[in-house]
Structures are given as structure tokens and as C-alpha cells.
Write an enzyme that holds these catalytic residues in place. Structure first.
Site, mmCIF file in Angstrom:
data_model
loop_
_atom_site.group_PDB
_atom_site.id
_atom_site.type_symbol
_atom_site.label_atom_id
_atom_site.label_comp_id
_atom_site.label_asym_id
_atom_site.label_seq_id
_atom_site.Cartn_x
_atom_site.Cartn_y
_atom_site.Cartn_z
ATOM 1 N N SER A 134 -6.737 7.284 -7.620
ATOM 2 C CA SER A 134 -7.732 8.460 -8.050
ATOM 3 C C SER A 134 -7.590 9.639 -8.973
ATOM 4 O O SER A 134 -6.270 9.720 -9.429
ATOM 5 C CB SER A 134 -7.266 9.471 -6.433
ATOM 6 O OG SER A 134 -7.943 9.639 -6.271
ATOM 7 N N TYR A 176 -3.741 13.195 0.181
ATOM 8 C CA TYR A 176 -3.520 12.395 -0.562
ATOM 9 C C TYR A 176 -3.632 12.476 -1.903
ATOM 10 O O TYR A 176 -3.276 11.215 -2.540
ATOM 11 C CB TYR A 176 -4.949 12.240 -0.363
ATOM 12 C CG TYR A 176 -5.540 11.167 -0.421
ATOM 13 C CD1 TYR A 176 -6.815 11.696 -1.821
ATOM 14 C CD2 TYR A 176 -6.598 10.223 0.262
ATOM 15 C CE1 TYR A 176 -7.523 10.519 -2.695
ATOM 16 C CE2 TYR A 176 -7.881 9.324 -0.662
ATOM 17 C CZ TYR A 176 -7.922 9.392 -2.039
ATOM 18 O OH TYR A 176 -8.521 8.168 -2.491
HETATM 19 P P1 NAP Z 1 -12.942 2.814 2.702
HETATM 20 O O1 NAP Z 1 -15.033 2.834 2.005
HETATM 21 O O2 NAP Z 1 -12.784 3.676 3.497
HETATM 22 O O3 NAP Z 1 -12.049 1.739 2.740
HETATM 23 C C1 NAP Z 1 -10.670 1.480 2.933
HETATM 24 C C2 NAP Z 1 -10.496 0.096 3.519
HETATM 25 O O4 NAP Z 1 -8.516 -0.329 3.933
HETATM 26 C C3 NAP Z 1 -11.149 -0.696 4.513
HETATM 27 O O5 NAP Z 1 -11.598 -1.574 4.229
HETATM 28 C C4 NAP Z 1 -9.956 -0.347 5.879
HETATM 29 O O6 NAP Z 1 -10.384 -1.469 6.632
HETATM 30 C C5 NAP Z 1 -8.715 -0.421 5.119
HETATM 31 N N1 NAP Z 1 -7.551 -0.252 5.447
HETATM 32 C C6 NAP Z 1 -7.721 1.516 5.800
HETATM 33 N N2 NAP Z 1 -5.989 1.685 6.394
HETATM 34 C C7 NAP Z 1 -5.089 0.101 6.595
HETATM 35 C C8 NAP Z 1 -4.371 0.019 6.576
HETATM 36 N N3 NAP Z 1 -3.588 0.062 7.394
HETATM 37 N N4 NAP Z 1 -4.236 -1.451 6.613
HETATM 38 C C9 NAP Z 1 -4.974 -2.435 6.002
HETATM 39 N N5 NAP Z 1 -5.920 -1.815 6.022
HETATM 40 C C10 NAP Z 1 -7.323 -0.742 5.870
HETATM 41 O O7 NAP Z 1 -12.384 3.494 1.266
HETATM 42 P P2 NAP Z 1 -12.765 2.898 -0.305
HETATM 43 O O8 NAP Z 1 -13.610 4.412 -0.923
HETATM 44 O O9 NAP Z 1 -13.723 1.909 -0.544
HETATM 45 O O10 NAP Z 1 -11.187 3.518 -1.069
HETATM 46 C C11 NAP Z 1 -10.911 2.129 -1.631
HETATM 47 C C12 NAP Z 1 -9.723 2.500 -2.075
HETATM 48 O O11 NAP Z 1 -10.045 3.020 -3.229
HETATM 49 C C13 NAP Z 1 -8.800 3.486 -1.439
HETATM 50 O O12 NAP Z 1 -7.630 3.217 -1.072
HETATM 51 C C14 NAP Z 1 -8.575 4.696 -1.738
HETATM 52 O O13 NAP Z 1 -7.713 5.774 -1.476
HETATM 53 C C15 NAP Z 1 -9.222 4.535 -3.056
HETATM 54 N N6 NAP Z 1 -10.733 5.844 -3.731
HETATM 55 C C16 NAP Z 1 -11.536 5.044 -4.030
HETATM 56 C C17 NAP Z 1 -12.293 6.613 -4.002
HETATM 57 C C18 NAP Z 1 -13.813 6.570 -3.641
HETATM 58 O O14 NAP Z 1 -13.868 7.317 -4.279
HETATM 59 N N7 NAP Z 1 -14.474 5.863 -2.996
HETATM 60 C C19 NAP Z 1 -11.734 7.121 -5.663
HETATM 61 C C20 NAP Z 1 -10.773 7.036 -5.965
HETATM 62 C C21 NAP Z 1 -9.775 6.524 -5.065
HETATM 63 P P3 NAP Z 1 -10.004 -1.399 8.162
HETATM 64 O O15 NAP Z 1 -10.317 0.064 8.179
HETATM 65 O O16 NAP Z 1 -11.487 -2.398 8.478
HETATM 66 O O17 NAP Z 1 -8.927 -1.932 8.238
HETATM 67 C C1 GCO Z 2 -12.473 14.039 -1.803
HETATM 68 C C2 GCO Z 2 -12.595 12.679 -1.777
HETATM 69 C C3 GCO Z 2 -11.909 11.699 -3.442
HETATM 70 C C4 GCO Z 2 -12.364 10.837 -3.571
HETATM 71 C C5 GCO Z 2 -10.965 9.859 -4.549
HETATM 72 C C6 GCO Z 2 -11.278 11.114 -6.301
HETATM 73 O O1 GCO Z 2 -12.235 14.344 -0.307
HETATM 74 O O2 GCO Z 2 -12.440 14.514 -2.774
HETATM 75 O O3 GCO Z 2 -12.223 11.547 -1.088
HETATM 76 O O4 GCO Z 2 -10.498 11.969 -2.846
HETATM 77 O O5 GCO Z 2 -11.872 10.310 -2.525
HETATM 78 O O6 GCO Z 2 -9.720 10.192 -4.243
HETATM 79 O O7 GCO Z 2 -10.765 10.117 -6.953
#
Ligand code: NAP
Ligand code: GCO
Length: 267
Positions: free
Chosen positions: A148, A161
Site C-alpha cells: 500500500s 493499517y
Molecule cells: P475490498 O474491496 O474491501 O476487498 C477486500 C477483500 O478481502 C474482500 O474480498 C474480502 O472478502 C476479503 N477479506 C477480508 N478479510 C478477509 C479474511 N479474514 N479472510 C478472507 N478474505 C478476507 O478491498 P480492496 O480495495 O479490493 O483491497 C484489496 C487489498 O488491496 C487489501 O489488502 C487492501 O489493503 C489493498 N489495497 C487497497 C487499495 C485501495 O485503494 N483500494 C490500495 C492499496 C492496497 P469477504 O469480506 O467477502 O470475506
Molecule cells: C486510506 C485508504 C488507503 C488505501 C490504500 C492506499 O484510508 O488512506 O484506504 O489506505 O486503501 O492503502 O495505498
């Protein structure tokens, strides 16, 4: 297919993407499938599973899904064993499952802090540990941890986080260090701000129809002047999952539209 493009082929590989019922995980799984991988994913509930299977099928992807909480080692071991029995051992692991809690640290409970660490960091240890023995035996494997911006930066309300994602960066480097000799590569992808359910609260339109202040802030902080789409991460995932990255190890590949390089647009 040209020799160079063969380096990006995942034909015959088994790829496990955790938490890939939707969001970033789903897009990464879609990209890996397009490169030839057989897709396995997990989530915690049947409702998300049913919708995800239908969504994968609609994309022409014969994905296999498991109900599994990545924080529960017994469930993870059972899932990995079932995958091996039904499809073959995991060649590519994407530790994608994750949550965020946006609470000022002074107000955050220890339980909330621990839950984020448990899912976003400890689970990557658990699932990686479950797939490593077969990768070591095959002397081949790819582990990709979804890091992230918060692997590098802090901000208000995301102490748990950022701690987890900072730790995940170092877990990535340590797996790379400890298992590189088995021809196992462990790298990270550091998405910028991506439009998924996780960031939906940060993009909600205001009552007057204007952008959420954080939405405007991110646009000003991103040279690309937009939020990322989950599809923006597909190429990085295919690269790090493929033979094209066999000499890349312990690297965090930031796919962030340039945020980390930019001081931000002058107001
Ligand atoms: P999201 O839309 O909230 O999806 C998260 C996924 O994780 C869901 O499919 C959820 O499935 C699953 N999950 C959560 N807890 C779990 C557990 N204990 N066991 C199994 N599955 C679990 O999040 P996203 O934005 O796609 O993010 C995916 C990854 O990318 C995360 O690690 C997040 O930190 C990272 N990330 C996101 C962003 C962003 O801007 N969106 C940026 C950087 C990094 P269920 O709830 O259905 O179990
Ligand atoms: C926040 C956002 C970020 C993104 C991502 C950025 O609240 O700042 O959720 O943390 O999820 O991780 O890379």
C-alpha cells in the site's frame, strides 16, 4: 507467441488469490487468468462466494472458490491441501485479503488494532507458510503481497493499517531473502488509491453533489489526476507472477499513478 511474450505466460500454473471475490483481488485474478493461470480464490461468506463465482463465469473464468478466513490457520491449511488434491499445488500466491479501520489512534481499541494486523499482516504469514513447502519441493514459486501507499507513508486514522502494510513490506523482503535460493520470488504490489468498496467512503459525493474532500485531495496528489481502477494492477500482477520476473525479488512495485513521487499540486 514470441519468445519474449512466453516469459509472461502463466499457462498451467495454479494461482491462489486471497480475498478475490471482488475489488483488487478479483481484477488481479482476472489478469492472471488471461495470462493462462488456473484461478483459485477465497472469501469468508457464501453470499460473496456465489456472486463472485457468477462474476468469474461471466468473464469466462472457471475459478474455484473456497470459504476460508485467512486468519484461521486450520482453514488455510485445509484449503491449500484441497487445492493440491484437486488442481495441483499452488504455484502463485497473491496475499490480497485485507481490511482497513479508519479510527484516530487515541480512540482505537486494541481489538480493532489487532484485527487489522491479523488480517493484513499475520494472514500473509499464515498463507505463505502453507504454500511454501510445495514451492520449496518444486524449487519454484511466486508470492505477491498486496502492500500500500501506507507501506511508505502515514496519515491520520490509519495507524493499524499502516503498521500492517509496513510490516507486510518487510515480510515480503524477508521471504525473498529466506527462500530466494529455492527459486521462489516474493515481491509486493503497492497500489495507490484505487476505486473499490474499501475506498468508497473516501469518494462519496457530498450532499451538494461536490467531490468528497479526500477525493479532491487524492486527485491533487496524483500526477495521473485520477483514482486507479483495479484493472490498472493487472499488468504488474502478471509480470510478478511470471518467469519475466524470475530475477526480481523483494521488490515492492508501486502502481500509484505517481503519488509517491509527487509533492502534490499547489492549491
Ligand atoms: P475490498 O474491496 O474491501 O476487498 C477486500 C477483500 O478481502 C474482500 O474480498 C474480502 O472478502 C476479503 N477479506 C477480508 N478479510 C478477509 C479474511 N479474514 N479472510 C478472507 N478474505 C478476507 O478491498 P480492496 O480495495 O479490493 O483491497 C484489496 C487489498 O488491496 C487489501 O489488502 C487492501 O489493503 C489493498 N489495497 C487497497 C487499495 C485501495 O485503494 N483500494 C490500495 C492499496 C492496497 P469477504 O469480506 O467477502 O470475506
Ligand atoms: C486510506 C485508504 C488507503 C488505501 C490504500 C492506499 O484510508 O488512506 O484506504 O489506505 O486503501 O492503502 O495505498
Amino acid at each position: 507467441m514470441s519468445d519474449i511474450m512466453k516469459k509472461f505466460s502463466l499457462e498451467g500454473k495454479v494461482a491462489l488469490v486471497t480475498g478475490a471475490a471482488y475489488g483488487i483481488g478479483f481484477a488481479i485474478a482476472e489478469g492472471l487468468a488471461a495470462a493462462g493461470a488456473k484461478i483459485v480464490f477465497n472469501c469468508r461468506g457464501q453470499e460473496h462466494m456465489d456472486k463472485a463465482l457468477a462474476d468469474y463465469k461471466a468473464k469466462g473464468i472457471d475459478a474455484k472458490g473456497y470459504i476460508c478466513d485467512v486468519t484461521k490457520e486450520d482453514e488455510v491449511k485445509k484449503m491449500v491441501a484441497s487445492i493440491k488434491e484437486e488442481m495441483g499445488s499452488v504455484d502463485i500466491l497473491v496475499n490480497n485479503a485485507g481490511i482497513i479501520k479508519r479510527i484516530p489512534m487515541a480512540e482505537m481499541s486494541v481489538e480493532d488494532f489487532r484485527q487489522v494486523i491479523d488480517i493484513d499482516l499475520t494472514a500473509a504469514f499464515i498463507v505463505s507458510k502453507a504454500v511454501l513447502p510445495d514451492m520449496m519441493e518444486k524449487r519454484s514459486g511466486k508470492i505477491i503481497n498486496i502492500c500500500s501507499m501506507m507501506s511508505e507513508l502515514g496519515r491520520e486514522t490509519v495507524s493499524a493499517y499502516a503498521s500492517a502494510k509496513g510490516g507486510l513490506k518487510m515480510l515480503t523482503r524477508n521471504i525473498a531473502s529466506e527462500y530466494g535460493g529455492y527459486n521462489i520470488q516474493c515481491n509486493g504490489i503497492g497500489p495507490g488509491y484505487i476505486a473499490t468498496p474499501q475506498t468508497a467512503p473516501l469518494r462519496e459525493r457530498q450532499a451538494d453533489g461536490s467531490r468528497h474532500p479526500f477525493d479532491s485531495f487524492i486527485i491533487a496528489k496524483t500526477p495521473a489526476e485520477r483514482w486507479g481502477d483495479p484493472e490498472d494492477l493487472m499488468g504488474a500482477a502478471v509480470f510478478l507472477a511470471s518467469p519475466a520476473s524470475d530475477f526480481v525479488n523483494g521488490h515492492i512495485l508501486y502502481v500509484d499513478g505517481g503519488i509517491l513521487a509527487y509533492i502534490g499540486k499547489q492549491p
